[in-house]
Design an enzyme around this catalytic site. Structure first.
Site, PDB file in Angstrom:
ATOM      1  N   ASP A 120       0.859  -1.179   0.000  1.00 31.68           N
ATOM      2  CA  ASP A 120       0.000   0.000   0.000  1.00 31.68           C
ATOM      3  C   ASP A 120       0.902   1.238   0.000  1.00 31.68           C
ATOM      4  O   ASP A 120       2.094   1.158   0.336  1.00 31.68           O
ATOM      5  CB  ASP A 120      -0.894  -0.025   1.238  1.00 31.68           C
ATOM      6  CG  ASP A 120      -1.725   1.228   1.382  1.00 31.68           C
ATOM      7  OD1 ASP A 120      -2.404   1.614   0.414  1.00 31.68           O
ATOM      8  OD2 ASP A 120      -1.689   1.837   2.475  1.00 31.68           O
ATOM      9  N   ASP A 122      -0.157   5.245   0.709  1.00 30.41           N
ATOM     10  CA  ASP A 122      -0.387   6.291   1.705  1.00 30.41           C
ATOM     11  C   ASP A 122      -0.535   5.699   3.106  1.00 30.41           C
ATOM     12  O   ASP A 122      -1.387   4.842   3.344  1.00 30.41           O
ATOM     13  CB  ASP A 122      -1.642   7.095   1.345  1.00 30.41           C
ATOM     14  CG  ASP A 122      -1.486   7.823   0.029  1.00 30.41           C
ATOM     15  OD1 ASP A 122      -0.926   8.927   0.027  1.00 30.41           O
ATOM     16  OD2 ASP A 122      -1.897   7.265  -1.007  1.00 30.41           O
ATOM     17  N   ASP A 132      -2.206  -0.138   5.849  1.00 24.66           N
ATOM     18  CA  ASP A 132      -2.430   0.610   7.088  1.00 24.66           C
ATOM     19  C   ASP A 132      -3.884   0.937   7.384  1.00 24.66           C
ATOM     20  O   ASP A 132      -4.218   1.309   8.506  1.00 24.66           O
ATOM     21  CB  ASP A 132      -1.669   1.936   7.032  1.00 24.66           C
ATOM     22  CG  ASP A 132      -2.335   2.947   6.102  1.00 24.66           C
ATOM     23  OD1 ASP A 132      -2.487   2.650   4.895  1.00 24.66           O
ATOM     24  OD2 ASP A 132      -2.726   4.023   6.585  1.00 24.66           O
TER      25      ASP A 132
END
Length: 268
Positions: free
Chosen positions: A35, A37, A215
């Site tokens: 991932d 960001d 996240d």
């Protein structure tokens, strides 16, 4: 990073970032799925303000080579946006929460796997941004994102407005993705997990053990499918009961990825 895997004994590094010793010698058998960001990059006030450290670009380029191309970015961003952020580096990617896919960094074509949002619905959803000048509207075609990091007080009003529009259109195939200071509305049925499952059916990812780092809430769908793929998942910034371990913040992820290239940890 901490790990719950018994066979992932950690080795200390100069940055105090543990590395699963069971993983490093087998990078040639792994697929790294990352991932962006909040995982690779620190969050910024707006999506356009993120910064890619030069050393991260070098690390990703080297890991892409070490894995024979089996490294992909898995993001809610469009692939075009991903390419702009990481330019001149171009990597395989799953973009738009599974709506787009590029299997090879050299590929010019991006496969689209989700229909665009209905224009009338999109216009109604876009009008929610008028609640406050601090709300940033992002139109991805197949989804619409309302970023409110600059106007956190609008969170409740945004979600209430989206809920009202969905209630008036109960048969519209919409899915709402809550993120970190963002509310994204997209076509239902396409997720990061469906994108990863498709990705893992193709070379150079096919037959490899996926290692996914994420996240946000939208990454939970990928965490959940790792066992069926014999994969490992690691969360960033928060704990999750369905992952092998976690990193505290993106800089720990970047240090860990760089450590994977340490020749002392490579197979002899």
């Amino acid at each position: 990073m901490t790990s719950n895997l018994a066979d992932d004994a950690s080795r200390p590094t100069t940055n105090s970032v543990p590395v699963p010793s069971a993983l490093v010698p087998h990078l040639d058998q792994c697929a790294l799925l990352l991932d962006i960001d909040g995982t690779l990059l620190d969050l910024a006030p707006t999506p356009r303000e993120v910064w890619v450290p030069p050393e991260l670009e070098q690390t990703l380029r080297a890991l892409h080579e070490r894995t024979s191309g089996a490294l992909a970015l898995v993001s809610g961003r469009s692939i075009n946006d991903i390419d702009l952020i990481f330019a001149p580096l171009k990597l395989p990617a799953v973009g738009g929460h599974g709506a787009e896919m590029r299997l090879l960094s050299s590929a010019e074509q991006v496969a689209t796997r989700a229909p665009p949002l209905d224009p009338d619905l999109k216009n109604r959803l876009a009008a929610i941004a008028r609640i406050s000048p601090g709300i940033l509207l992002e139109d991805k075609g197949y989804s619409l994102a309302l970023h409110y990091r600059l106007a956190p007080h609008t969170e409740k009003a945004i979600y209430e407005s989206v809920a009202a529009i969905r209630a008036e259109n109960p048969h519209a195939p919409l899915e709402v993705l809550p993120g970190k200071s963002v509310c994204e509305i997209k076509h239902a049925g396409v997720t990061k997990a469906t994108g990863v499952l498709e990705l893992m059916n193709h070379e150079p990812f096919k037959g490899r053990r996926p290692v996914f780092l994420g996240d946000d809430v939208t990454d939970e769908t990928v965490f959940a499918i790792m066992p069926e793929l014999r994969g490992l998942a690691f969360s960033v910034g928060r704990h999750s009961d369905i992952v092998a371990g976690h990193f505290d913040e993106p800089r720990d992820v970047r240090a860990w990825l760089a450590r994977l290239l340490d020749p002392q940890l490579a197979p002899g």
